[in-house]
Scaffold this motif. Structure first.
Motif, PDB file in Angstrom:
ATOM      1  N   ASN A 183       0.819  -1.213   0.000  1.00 20.98           N
ATOM      2  CA  ASN A 183       0.000   0.000   0.000  1.00 20.98           C
ATOM      3  C   ASN A 183       0.854   1.264   0.000  1.00 20.98           C
ATOM      4  O   ASN A 183       0.483   2.267  -0.622  1.00 20.98           O
ATOM      5  N   LEU A 184       1.993   1.230   0.693  1.00 20.83           N
ATOM      6  CA  LEU A 184       2.880   2.383   0.686  1.00 20.83           C
ATOM      7  C   LEU A 184       3.437   2.622  -0.715  1.00 20.83           C
ATOM      8  O   LEU A 184       3.509   3.767  -1.184  1.00 20.83           O
ATOM      9  N   THR A 185       3.834   1.547  -1.389  1.00 17.22           N
ATOM     10  CA  THR A 185       4.330   1.695  -2.763  1.00 17.22           C
ATOM     11  C   THR A 185       3.234   2.235  -3.676  1.00 17.22           C
ATOM     12  O   THR A 185       3.482   3.115  -4.517  1.00 17.22           O
ATOM     13  N   LYS A 186       2.024   1.737  -3.515  1.00 17.09           N
ATOM     14  CA  LYS A 186       0.928   2.214  -4.366  1.00 17.09           C
ATOM     15  C   LYS A 186       0.575   3.670  -4.069  1.00 17.09           C
ATOM     16  O   LYS A 186       0.233   4.431  -4.986  1.00 17.09           O
ATOM     17  N   THR A 187       0.683   4.066  -2.817  1.00 14.01           N
ATOM     18  CA  THR A 187       0.483   5.480  -2.475  1.00 14.01           C
ATOM     19  C   THR A 187       1.518   6.343  -3.177  1.00 14.01           C
ATOM     20  O   THR A 187       1.205   7.411  -3.717  1.00 14.01           O
ATOM     21  N   ALA A 188       2.765   5.866  -3.179  1.00 16.45           N
ATOM     22  CA  ALA A 188       3.835   6.622  -3.836  1.00 16.45           C
ATOM     23  C   ALA A 188       3.600   6.717  -5.338  1.00 16.45           C
ATOM     24  O   ALA A 188       3.783   7.790  -5.946  1.00 16.45           O
ATOM     25  N   ILE A 189       3.199   5.622  -5.963  1.00 16.51           N
ATOM     26  CA  ILE A 189       2.938   5.641  -7.410  1.00 16.51           C
ATOM     27  C   ILE A 189       1.839   6.646  -7.735  1.00 16.51           C
ATOM     28  O   ILE A 189       1.956   7.439  -8.675  1.00 16.51           O
ATOM     29  N   ALA A 190       0.764   6.608  -6.955  1.00 10.87           N
ATOM     30  CA  ALA A 190      -0.352   7.519  -7.205  1.00 10.87           C
ATOM     31  C   ALA A 190       0.087   8.974  -7.080  1.00 10.87           C
ATOM     32  O   ALA A 190      -0.283   9.829  -7.903  1.00 10.87           O
ATOM     33  N   ARG A 191       0.884   9.275  -6.044  1.00 14.01           N
ATOM     34  CA  ARG A 191       1.319  10.654  -5.851  1.00 14.01           C
ATOM     35  C   ARG A 191       2.262  11.101  -6.965  1.00 14.01           C
ATOM     36  O   ARG A 191       2.128  12.206  -7.498  1.00 14.01           O
ATOM     37  N   VAL A 192       3.215  10.253  -7.336  1.00 10.56           N
ATOM     38  CA  VAL A 192       4.146  10.630  -8.403  1.00 10.56           C
ATOM     39  C   VAL A 192       3.401  10.810  -9.718  1.00 10.56           C
ATOM     40  O   VAL A 192       3.676  11.744 -10.489  1.00 10.56           O
ATOM     41  N   ALA A 193       2.431   9.942  -9.991  1.00  9.94           N
ATOM     42  CA  ALA A 193       1.665  10.040 -11.239  1.00  9.94           C
ATOM     43  C   ALA A 193       0.937  11.375 -11.344  1.00  9.94           C
ATOM     44  O   ALA A 193       0.800  11.929 -12.444  1.00  9.94           O
ATOM     45  N   GLU A 194       0.476  11.898 -10.215  1.00 13.86           N
ATOM     46  CA  GLU A 194      -0.213  13.200 -10.227  1.00 13.86           C
ATOM     47  C   GLU A 194       0.696  14.304 -10.745  1.00 13.86           C
ATOM     48  O   GLU A 194       0.219  15.311 -11.278  1.00 13.86           O
ATOM     49  N   HIS A 195       2.006  14.121 -10.577  1.00 10.60           N
ATOM     50  CA  HIS A 195       2.959  15.175 -10.936  1.00 10.60           C
ATOM     51  C   HIS A 195       3.858  14.788 -12.102  1.00 10.60           C
ATOM     52  O   HIS A 195       4.862  15.452 -12.368  1.00 10.60           O
ATOM     53  N   THR A 196       3.494  13.715 -12.800  1.00 12.21           N
ATOM     54  CA  THR A 196       4.248  13.298 -13.984  1.00 12.21           C
ATOM     55  C   THR A 196       3.625  13.927 -15.215  1.00 12.21           C
ATOM     56  O   THR A 196       2.409  13.876 -15.415  1.00 12.21           O
ATOM     57  N   GLU A 197       4.448  14.520 -16.068  1.00 10.75           N
ATOM     58  CA  GLU A 197       3.936  15.225 -17.240  1.00 10.75           C
ATOM     59  C   GLU A 197       4.938  15.142 -18.381  1.00 10.75           C
ATOM     60  O   GLU A 197       6.113  14.831 -18.178  1.00 10.75           O
ATOM     61  N   PRO A 198       4.464  15.431 -19.599  1.00 12.89           N
ATOM     62  CA  PRO A 198       5.384  15.469 -20.740  1.00 12.89           C
ATOM     63  C   PRO A 198       6.531  16.439 -20.488  1.00 12.89           C
ATOM     64  O   PRO A 198       6.363  17.482 -19.841  1.00 12.89           O
ATOM     65  N   GLY A 199       7.703  16.071 -20.979  1.00 22.85           N
ATOM     66  CA  GLY A 199       8.897  16.883 -20.766  1.00 22.85           C
ATOM     67  C   GLY A 199       9.802  16.317 -19.692  1.00 22.85           C
ATOM     68  O   GLY A 199      10.993  16.614 -19.664  1.00 22.85           O
ATOM     69  N   MET A 200       9.238  15.526 -18.789  1.00 21.67           N
ATOM     70  CA  MET A 200      10.055  14.845 -17.797  1.00 21.67           C
ATOM     71  C   MET A 200      10.759  13.656 -18.444  1.00 21.67           C
ATOM     72  O   MET A 200      10.340  13.161 -19.491  1.00 21.67           O
ATOM     73  N   THR A 201      11.810  13.183 -17.798  1.00 20.00           N
ATOM     74  CA  THR A 201      12.497  11.991 -18.278  1.00 20.00           C
ATOM     75  C   THR A 201      12.114  10.794 -17.411  1.00 20.00           C
ATOM     76  O   THR A 201      11.633  10.945 -16.275  1.00 20.00           O
ATOM     77  N   ALA A 202      12.364   9.608 -17.952  1.00 17.90           N
ATOM     78  CA  ALA A 202      12.117   8.395 -17.177  1.00 17.90           C
ATOM     79  C   ALA A 202      12.921   8.407 -15.883  1.00 17.90           C
ATOM     80  O   ALA A 202      12.420   8.025 -14.812  1.00 17.90           O
ATOM     81  N   ALA A 203      14.180   8.860 -15.963  1.00 20.89           N
ATOM     82  CA  ALA A 203      15.031   8.906 -14.773  1.00 20.89           C
ATOM     83  C   ALA A 203      14.468   9.838 -13.710  1.00 20.89           C
ATOM     84  O   ALA A 203      14.553   9.559 -12.510  1.00 20.89           O
ATOM     85  N   GLN A 204      13.888  10.955 -14.129  1.00 17.52           N
ATOM     86  CA  GLN A 204      13.302  11.883 -13.161  1.00 17.52           C
ATOM     87  C   GLN A 204      12.097  11.259 -12.463  1.00 17.52           C
ATOM     88  O   GLN A 204      11.925  11.422 -11.247  1.00 17.52           O
ATOM     89  N   VAL A 205      11.271  10.563 -13.216  1.00 16.97           N
ATOM     90  CA  VAL A 205      10.143   9.861 -12.590  1.00 16.97           C
ATOM     91  C   VAL A 205      10.666   8.856 -11.584  1.00 16.97           C
ATOM     92  O   VAL A 205      10.143   8.723 -10.472  1.00 16.97           O
ATOM     93  N   GLY A 206      11.725   8.138 -11.952  1.00 20.18           N
ATOM     94  CA  GLY A 206      12.320   7.173 -11.038  1.00 20.18           C
ATOM     95  C   GLY A 206      12.824   7.832  -9.765  1.00 20.18           C
ATOM     96  O   GLY A 206      12.647   7.288  -8.663  1.00 20.18           O
ATOM     97  N   GLN A 207      13.445   8.989  -9.873  1.00 15.47           N
ATOM     98  CA  GLN A 207      13.917   9.710  -8.688  1.00 15.47           C
ATOM     99  C   GLN A 207      12.755  10.050  -7.759  1.00 15.47           C
ATOM    100  O   GLN A 207      12.861   9.921  -6.534  1.00 15.47           O
ATOM    101  N   LEU A 208      11.658  10.470  -8.344  1.00 10.92           N
ATOM    102  CA  LEU A 208      10.485  10.809  -7.536  1.00 10.92           C
ATOM    103  C   LEU A 208       9.898   9.568  -6.871  1.00 10.92           C
ATOM    104  O   LEU A 208       9.424   9.627  -5.725  1.00 10.92           O
ATOM    105  N   MET A 209       9.907   8.446  -7.584  1.00 15.73           N
ATOM    106  CA  MET A 209       9.410   7.199  -7.003  1.00 15.73           C
ATOM    107  C   MET A 209      10.247   6.784  -5.796  1.00 15.73           C
ATOM    108  O   MET A 209       9.714   6.375  -4.753  1.00 15.73           O
TER     109      MET A 209
END
Length: 398
Positions: A183-209
Protein backbone atom coordinates in the motif's frame (compact mmCIF):
# COMPACT_ATOMS: atom_id res chain seq x y z
CA UNK A 1 4.54 13.30 -30.29
CA UNK A 2 4.69 16.84 -28.94
CA UNK A 3 7.50 18.25 -26.82
CA UNK A 4 7.36 20.23 -23.63
CA UNK A 5 9.80 22.22 -21.57
CA UNK A 6 11.63 20.16 -18.96
CA UNK A 7 10.10 20.74 -15.54
CA UNK A 8 12.07 21.80 -12.47
CA UNK A 9 12.78 18.57 -10.58
CA UNK A 10 13.20 20.27 -7.21
CA UNK A 11 9.75 21.80 -7.54
CA UNK A 12 8.33 18.45 -8.58
CA UNK A 13 9.95 16.76 -5.60
CA UNK A 14 8.54 19.32 -3.19
CA UNK A 15 5.07 18.89 -4.67
CA UNK A 16 5.25 15.09 -4.48
CA UNK A 17 6.38 15.06 -0.86
CA UNK A 18 4.02 17.77 0.38
CA UNK A 19 1.67 16.26 2.96
CA UNK A 20 3.08 12.78 2.37
CA UNK A 21 4.03 10.89 5.54
CA UNK A 22 4.26 7.36 6.88
CA UNK A 23 1.08 6.09 8.55
CA UNK A 24 1.20 5.87 12.33
CA UNK A 25 -0.47 2.45 12.42
CA UNK A 26 2.13 0.42 10.55
CA UNK A 27 2.43 -3.19 11.74
CA UNK A 28 5.37 -3.97 14.02
CA UNK A 29 8.44 -5.84 12.76
CA UNK A 30 8.86 -9.56 13.29
CA UNK A 31 9.96 -10.27 16.86
CA UNK A 32 11.85 -12.92 18.81
CA UNK A 33 8.68 -14.87 19.58
CA UNK A 34 7.82 -15.12 15.87
CA UNK A 35 11.30 -16.41 15.09
CA UNK A 36 11.12 -18.97 17.88
CA UNK A 37 7.93 -20.33 16.31
CA UNK A 38 9.71 -20.51 12.95
CA UNK A 39 12.47 -22.59 14.48
CA UNK A 40 9.86 -24.88 16.01
CA UNK A 41 8.40 -25.41 12.55
CA UNK A 42 11.87 -26.01 11.19
CA UNK A 43 12.39 -28.72 13.83
CA UNK A 44 9.32 -30.55 12.56
CA UNK A 45 10.45 -30.20 8.95
CA UNK A 46 13.91 -31.54 9.82
CA UNK A 47 12.40 -34.46 11.70
CA UNK A 48 10.21 -35.35 8.73
CA UNK A 49 13.34 -35.49 6.57
CA UNK A 50 15.48 -37.39 9.06
CA UNK A 51 17.85 -34.44 9.39
CA UNK A 52 19.50 -33.01 12.52
CA UNK A 53 20.32 -29.44 11.42
CA UNK A 54 20.08 -26.82 8.71
CA UNK A 55 23.20 -24.82 7.84
CA UNK A 56 22.65 -21.24 6.73
CA UNK A 57 24.99 -18.48 5.59
CA UNK A 58 24.27 -14.77 5.97
CA UNK A 59 21.19 -14.01 3.90
CA UNK A 60 17.43 -14.35 3.81
CA UNK A 61 17.03 -17.63 5.72
CA UNK A 62 19.38 -16.51 8.49
CA UNK A 63 17.35 -13.32 8.90
CA UNK A 64 14.14 -15.35 8.81
CA UNK A 65 15.20 -17.76 11.56
CA UNK A 66 17.48 -15.65 13.75
CA UNK A 67 16.98 -12.00 12.82
CA UNK A 68 20.73 -11.82 12.28
CA UNK A 69 22.15 -9.46 9.66
CA UNK A 70 25.71 -10.26 8.60
CA UNK A 71 27.92 -9.65 5.62
CA UNK A 72 29.05 -12.72 3.70
CA UNK A 73 32.72 -12.96 2.79
CA UNK A 74 35.28 -15.56 1.80
CA UNK A 75 35.67 -16.48 5.50
CA UNK A 76 33.57 -19.25 7.02
CA UNK A 77 30.63 -17.75 8.86
CA UNK A 78 27.36 -19.57 9.33
CA UNK A 79 24.82 -21.04 11.68
CA UNK A 80 23.72 -24.63 12.08
CA UNK A 81 20.15 -24.41 13.36
CA UNK A 82 19.55 -27.64 15.25
CA UNK A 83 16.45 -29.78 15.44
CA UNK A 84 16.25 -29.14 19.20
CA UNK A 85 16.13 -25.38 18.59
CA UNK A 86 19.77 -24.71 19.43
CA UNK A 87 22.44 -22.93 17.39
CA UNK A 88 26.00 -23.73 16.49
CA UNK A 89 27.67 -20.63 15.11
CA UNK A 90 31.03 -20.62 13.37
CA UNK A 91 32.74 -17.26 12.82
CA UNK A 92 36.14 -15.54 12.62
CA UNK A 93 37.50 -14.84 16.11
CA UNK A 94 37.93 -11.12 15.46
CA UNK A 95 34.14 -10.89 15.10
CA UNK A 96 33.55 -12.38 18.57
CA UNK A 97 32.44 -9.19 20.35
CA UNK A 98 29.93 -8.24 17.67
CA UNK A 99 28.71 -11.82 17.46
CA UNK A 100 28.07 -12.13 21.19
CA UNK A 101 25.87 -9.04 21.12
CA UNK A 102 23.82 -10.43 18.24
CA UNK A 103 23.27 -14.08 19.21
CA UNK A 104 21.18 -15.79 21.90
CA UNK A 105 23.14 -16.51 25.07
CA UNK A 106 22.71 -20.27 24.71
CA UNK A 107 24.25 -20.39 21.23
CA UNK A 108 27.39 -22.50 20.84
CA UNK A 109 30.02 -20.25 19.22
CA UNK A 110 33.08 -21.61 17.43
CA UNK A 111 35.45 -18.72 16.82
CA UNK A 112 38.48 -19.48 14.70
CA UNK A 113 41.73 -17.60 14.07
CA UNK A 114 42.85 -16.77 10.57
CA UNK A 115 45.31 -19.69 10.21
CA UNK A 116 42.64 -22.23 11.26
CA UNK A 117 39.92 -21.54 8.66
CA UNK A 118 37.29 -23.03 10.97
CA UNK A 119 36.03 -25.98 8.96
CA UNK A 120 37.65 -28.77 11.00
CA UNK A 121 36.64 -27.26 14.35
CA UNK A 122 33.09 -26.75 13.13
CA UNK A 123 32.83 -30.32 11.88
CA UNK A 124 34.26 -31.67 15.16
CA UNK A 125 31.68 -29.76 17.21
CA UNK A 126 28.83 -31.05 15.05
CA UNK A 127 30.13 -34.59 15.46
CA UNK A 128 30.44 -34.16 19.24
CA UNK A 129 26.81 -33.00 19.38
CA UNK A 130 25.62 -36.04 17.46
CA UNK A 131 24.75 -34.20 14.24
CA UNK A 132 24.75 -36.85 11.52
CA UNK A 133 22.70 -35.33 8.70
CA UNK A 134 22.81 -31.61 7.92
CA UNK A 135 20.76 -29.88 5.25
CA UNK A 136 22.28 -26.94 3.40
CA UNK A 137 20.29 -23.81 2.71
CA UNK A 138 20.10 -23.41 -1.10
CA UNK A 139 21.87 -20.04 -0.84
CA UNK A 140 25.00 -21.50 0.76
CA UNK A 141 27.86 -20.84 -1.63
CA UNK A 142 29.66 -23.75 -3.24
CA UNK A 143 33.04 -22.75 -1.78
CA UNK A 144 31.62 -23.26 1.73
CA UNK A 145 29.39 -26.25 1.00
CA UNK A 146 32.22 -28.27 -0.52
CA UNK A 147 34.65 -27.65 2.34
CA UNK A 148 32.05 -28.33 5.03
CA UNK A 149 31.06 -31.53 3.25
CA UNK A 150 34.68 -32.71 3.03
CA UNK A 151 35.39 -32.22 6.78
CA UNK A 152 32.02 -33.17 8.30
CA UNK A 153 31.84 -36.88 9.14
CA UNK A 154 28.09 -36.99 8.67
CA UNK A 155 26.23 -36.31 5.44
CA UNK A 156 25.17 -33.02 3.91
CA UNK A 157 22.16 -32.73 1.65
CA UNK A 158 20.26 -30.03 -0.19
CA UNK A 159 17.82 -28.20 2.03
CA UNK A 160 16.00 -26.45 -0.82
CA UNK A 161 12.71 -28.29 -0.28
CA UNK A 162 12.88 -27.82 3.49
CA UNK A 163 13.55 -24.09 3.24
CA UNK A 164 10.78 -23.65 0.68
CA UNK A 165 8.33 -25.43 2.97
CA UNK A 166 9.50 -23.34 5.92
CA UNK A 167 9.18 -19.92 4.27
CA UNK A 168 6.61 -20.21 1.49
CA UNK A 169 3.42 -19.69 3.57
CA UNK A 170 3.27 -16.34 5.30
CA UNK A 171 1.64 -16.00 8.72
CA UNK A 172 -0.70 -13.21 9.81
CA UNK A 173 2.13 -10.92 10.95
CA UNK A 174 4.03 -11.32 7.70
CA UNK A 175 0.91 -10.70 5.63
CA UNK A 176 0.17 -7.52 7.59
CA UNK A 177 3.67 -6.19 6.86
CA UNK A 178 3.41 -7.11 3.18
CA UNK A 179 0.00 -5.43 2.82
CA UNK A 180 1.37 -2.28 4.39
CA UNK A 181 4.47 -2.30 2.18
CA UNK A 182 2.41 -2.77 -0.96
CA UNK A 183 0.00 0.00 0.00
CA UNK A 184 2.88 2.38 0.69
CA UNK A 185 4.33 1.70 -2.76
CA UNK A 186 0.93 2.21 -4.37
CA UNK A 187 0.48 5.48 -2.48
CA UNK A 188 3.84 6.62 -3.84
CA UNK A 189 2.94 5.64 -7.41
CA UNK A 190 -0.35 7.52 -7.21
CA UNK A 191 1.32 10.65 -5.85
CA UNK A 192 4.15 10.63 -8.40
CA UNK A 193 1.66 10.04 -11.24
CA UNK A 194 -0.21 13.20 -10.23
CA UNK A 195 2.96 15.18 -10.94
CA UNK A 196 4.25 13.30 -13.98
CA UNK A 197 3.94 15.23 -17.24
CA UNK A 198 5.38 15.47 -20.74
CA UNK A 199 8.90 16.88 -20.77
CA UNK A 200 10.06 14.85 -17.80
CA UNK A 201 12.50 11.99 -18.28
CA UNK A 202 12.12 8.40 -17.18
CA UNK A 203 15.03 8.91 -14.77
CA UNK A 204 13.30 11.88 -13.16
CA UNK A 205 10.14 9.86 -12.59
CA UNK A 206 12.32 7.17 -11.04
CA UNK A 207 13.92 9.71 -8.69
CA UNK A 208 10.49 10.81 -7.54
CA UNK A 209 9.41 7.20 -7.00
CA UNK A 210 12.43 6.58 -4.80
CA UNK A 211 11.87 9.76 -2.81
CA UNK A 212 8.15 9.21 -2.27
CA UNK A 213 8.57 5.64 -1.07
CA UNK A 214 11.39 6.53 1.29
CA UNK A 215 9.37 9.43 2.64
CA UNK A 216 6.58 6.97 3.41
CA UNK A 217 8.93 4.75 5.40
CA UNK A 218 10.14 2.14 2.92
CA UNK A 219 13.83 1.25 2.71
CA UNK A 220 16.02 -0.21 -0.04
CA UNK A 221 13.74 1.24 -2.71
CA UNK A 222 14.21 0.44 -6.38
CA UNK A 223 12.58 1.59 -9.59
CA UNK A 224 12.35 0.69 -13.26
CA UNK A 225 10.64 3.38 -15.34
CA UNK A 226 10.43 2.89 -19.11
CA UNK A 227 8.89 5.00 -21.88
CA UNK A 228 7.04 3.84 -25.00
CA UNK A 229 9.07 1.41 -27.15
CA UNK A 230 11.67 1.18 -24.37
CA UNK A 231 9.16 -0.73 -22.27
CA UNK A 232 9.00 -3.52 -24.87
CA UNK A 233 12.06 -4.89 -23.04
CA UNK A 234 10.50 -6.09 -19.74
CA UNK A 235 13.78 -5.58 -17.86
CA UNK A 236 15.00 -2.52 -19.73
CA UNK A 237 17.00 0.34 -18.25
CA UNK A 238 15.72 3.60 -16.86
CA UNK A 239 17.42 6.42 -18.74
CA UNK A 240 16.95 10.03 -19.81
CA UNK A 241 14.30 9.29 -22.43
CA UNK A 242 11.93 12.26 -22.48
CA UNK A 243 8.23 11.52 -22.00
CA UNK A 244 6.15 12.96 -24.83
CA UNK A 245 2.44 13.78 -24.71
CA UNK A 246 0.52 10.55 -25.25
CA UNK A 247 3.46 8.28 -24.44
CA UNK A 248 2.90 5.07 -22.55
CA UNK A 249 4.84 4.98 -19.28
CA UNK A 250 5.68 1.75 -17.44
CA UNK A 251 6.71 2.05 -13.77
CA UNK A 252 7.82 -1.06 -11.89
CA UNK A 253 8.88 -0.15 -8.36
CA UNK A 254 9.03 -1.18 -4.72
CA UNK A 255 10.93 -1.20 -1.44
CA UNK A 256 11.09 -2.92 1.91
CA UNK A 257 9.19 -2.62 5.17
CA UNK A 258 10.64 -4.51 8.15
CA UNK A 259 12.60 -6.61 5.66
CA UNK A 260 9.59 -7.57 3.50
CA UNK A 261 9.32 -6.50 -0.12
CA UNK A 262 6.72 -4.64 -2.12
CA UNK A 263 6.52 -4.88 -5.91
CA UNK A 264 4.05 -3.08 -8.16
CA UNK A 265 3.89 -2.21 -11.85
CA UNK A 266 1.58 0.28 -13.48
CA UNK A 267 1.46 1.30 -17.15
CA UNK A 268 -0.48 4.38 -18.24
CA UNK A 269 -0.61 7.13 -20.84
CA UNK A 270 0.88 10.50 -19.86
CA UNK A 271 -0.63 13.75 -21.15
CA UNK A 272 -2.97 12.27 -23.72
CA UNK A 273 -5.59 9.68 -24.52
CA UNK A 274 -4.71 6.02 -25.08
CA UNK A 275 -4.97 4.76 -28.63
CA UNK A 276 -7.28 1.91 -29.57
CA UNK A 277 -4.25 -0.37 -29.81
CA UNK A 278 -3.16 0.49 -26.27
CA UNK A 279 -6.70 0.10 -24.92
CA UNK A 280 -6.95 -3.37 -26.45
CA UNK A 281 -3.58 -4.42 -25.03
CA UNK A 282 -4.39 -3.01 -21.59
CA UNK A 283 -7.80 -4.71 -21.51
CA UNK A 284 -6.18 -8.00 -22.52
CA UNK A 285 -3.52 -7.78 -19.79
CA UNK A 286 -6.16 -6.93 -17.21
CA UNK A 287 -8.24 -9.91 -18.33
CA UNK A 288 -5.13 -12.10 -18.01
CA UNK A 289 -4.71 -10.83 -14.45
CA UNK A 290 -8.32 -11.76 -13.76
CA UNK A 291 -7.83 -15.24 -15.19
CA UNK A 292 -4.77 -15.71 -12.97
CA UNK A 293 -6.77 -14.69 -9.91
CA UNK A 294 -9.39 -17.27 -10.84
CA UNK A 295 -6.72 -19.96 -10.97
CA UNK A 296 -5.10 -19.06 -7.62
CA UNK A 297 -6.94 -21.73 -5.67
CA UNK A 298 -5.67 -23.87 -2.82
CA UNK A 299 -4.50 -27.25 -4.06
CA UNK A 300 -4.07 -26.21 -7.69
CA UNK A 301 -0.61 -26.18 -9.32
CA UNK A 302 1.31 -22.93 -9.64
CA UNK A 303 1.85 -23.68 -13.32
CA UNK A 304 -1.89 -23.53 -13.95
CA UNK A 305 -1.94 -19.87 -12.92
CA UNK A 306 0.57 -18.99 -15.63
CA UNK A 307 -1.30 -21.07 -18.19
CA UNK A 308 -4.63 -19.41 -17.40
CA UNK A 309 -3.20 -15.92 -17.91
CA UNK A 310 -1.21 -16.87 -21.02
CA UNK A 311 -4.29 -18.34 -22.71
CA UNK A 312 -6.10 -15.00 -22.47
CA UNK A 313 -3.24 -13.22 -24.23
CA UNK A 314 -2.96 -15.95 -26.87
CA UNK A 315 -6.72 -15.91 -27.53
CA UNK A 316 -6.61 -12.14 -28.03
CA UNK A 317 -4.31 -12.64 -31.01
CA UNK A 318 -0.90 -11.73 -29.55
CA UNK A 319 0.79 -14.97 -30.53
CA UNK A 320 1.32 -18.24 -28.77
CA UNK A 321 3.62 -19.06 -25.90
CA UNK A 322 6.10 -16.31 -25.14
CA UNK A 323 5.62 -14.35 -28.38
CA UNK A 324 4.26 -11.21 -26.68
CA UNK A 325 4.00 -12.30 -23.05
CA UNK A 326 7.69 -13.12 -22.78
CA UNK A 327 8.11 -14.04 -19.10
CA UNK A 328 6.44 -16.14 -16.40
CA UNK A 329 3.31 -14.81 -14.77
CA UNK A 330 4.83 -14.27 -11.36
CA UNK A 331 7.25 -15.00 -8.56
CA UNK A 332 6.94 -15.75 -4.89
CA UNK A 333 7.68 -12.77 -2.66
CA UNK A 334 8.42 -12.15 1.01
CA UNK A 335 11.79 -11.47 2.63
CA UNK A 336 13.21 -11.89 -0.86
CA UNK A 337 11.66 -10.09 -3.78
CA UNK A 338 11.93 -13.27 -5.89
CA UNK A 339 11.58 -16.50 -3.94
CA UNK A 340 10.02 -19.93 -4.48
CA UNK A 341 7.55 -21.07 -5.53
CA UNK A 342 7.10 -19.44 -8.94
CA UNK A 343 4.04 -19.16 -11.16
CA UNK A 344 5.60 -20.48 -14.35
CA UNK A 345 4.04 -22.94 -16.72
CA UNK A 346 6.24 -25.83 -15.62
CA UNK A 347 5.64 -25.61 -11.86
CA UNK A 348 3.68 -28.42 -10.23
CA UNK A 349 4.02 -26.90 -6.73
CA UNK A 350 0.61 -26.87 -5.07
CA UNK A 351 -0.91 -23.59 -3.94
CA UNK A 352 -1.30 -23.27 -0.16
CA UNK A 353 -2.90 -20.61 2.06
CA UNK A 354 -0.44 -17.84 2.85
CA UNK A 355 1.61 -18.15 -0.31
CA UNK A 356 2.24 -14.74 -1.88
CA UNK A 357 2.94 -14.04 -5.54
CA UNK A 358 3.27 -11.26 -8.04
CA UNK A 359 0.48 -11.37 -10.63
CA UNK A 360 2.11 -9.58 -13.56
CA UNK A 361 1.05 -10.46 -17.08
CA UNK A 362 2.31 -8.25 -19.87
CA UNK A 363 2.30 -7.62 -23.60
CA UNK A 364 5.56 -6.46 -25.22
CA UNK A 365 5.53 -5.35 -28.86
CA UNK A 366 8.97 -4.54 -30.24
CA UNK A 367 9.23 -1.06 -31.69
CA UNK A 368 5.84 -0.06 -30.25
CA UNK A 369 5.38 -0.39 -26.51
CA UNK A 370 5.45 -2.64 -23.49
CA UNK A 371 2.55 -2.92 -21.08
CA UNK A 372 2.47 -4.71 -17.72
CA UNK A 373 0.14 -4.65 -14.72
CA UNK A 374 1.46 -6.11 -11.48
CA UNK A 375 -0.11 -6.64 -8.08
CA UNK A 376 0.86 -8.82 -5.13
CA UNK A 377 -1.66 -11.48 -4.19
CA UNK A 378 -1.95 -13.82 -1.22
CA UNK A 379 -3.55 -17.23 -1.53
CA UNK A 380 -6.46 -17.67 0.90
CA UNK A 381 -8.77 -20.53 1.81
CA UNK A 382 -11.69 -18.76 0.13
CA UNK A 383 -9.73 -17.25 -2.75
CA UNK A 384 -6.90 -14.81 -3.48
CA UNK A 385 -6.41 -11.43 -1.82
CA UNK A 386 -5.05 -8.58 -3.94
CA UNK A 387 -2.94 -6.32 -1.74
CA UNK A 388 -4.03 -2.74 -2.35
CA UNK A 389 -5.96 -1.02 -5.12
CA UNK A 390 -5.96 -2.38 -8.64
CA UNK A 391 -5.55 -0.35 -11.82
CA UNK A 392 -8.80 0.56 -13.58
CA UNK A 393 -7.59 1.59 -17.03
CA UNK A 394 -4.67 2.91 -19.09
CA UNK A 395 -5.51 6.55 -18.34
CA UNK A 396 -3.83 6.44 -14.92
CA UNK A 397 -2.19 4.06 -12.44
CA UNK A 398 -5.37 3.55 -10.35
Amino acid sequence: MTTAAAPNLDQKLAAVLKGLSAPKDLPPPIGAEDRAKRRERLALILAERGADALFVEPGATLRYLCGLEWRPSERLFGVAVLRDGGFVVVAPAFERDVLERALPQDAVAICWDEHEYGYTRFASELDRMGIRTMLMDPQVRLLLAERIGSTFEGSTKSGADAVRELRQCKDANELAIMRAAQNLTKTAIARVAEHTEPGMTAAQVGQLMHAAQRHLGLTDTWDLTLVGPGAADPHGHTDDTVIGAGDLLLCDTGGQLHGYHSDCTRTWVVGGEPSDEIVKAWDTVYAAQEAALGALRVGEPCGGVDRAARKVIEDAGYGRGYAAFSHRLGHGIGIEIHEPPYCDGGSEAKLKPGMCFSNEPGIYLRGKFGLRIEDIVAVGESGPEVMGERQKGPGGPF
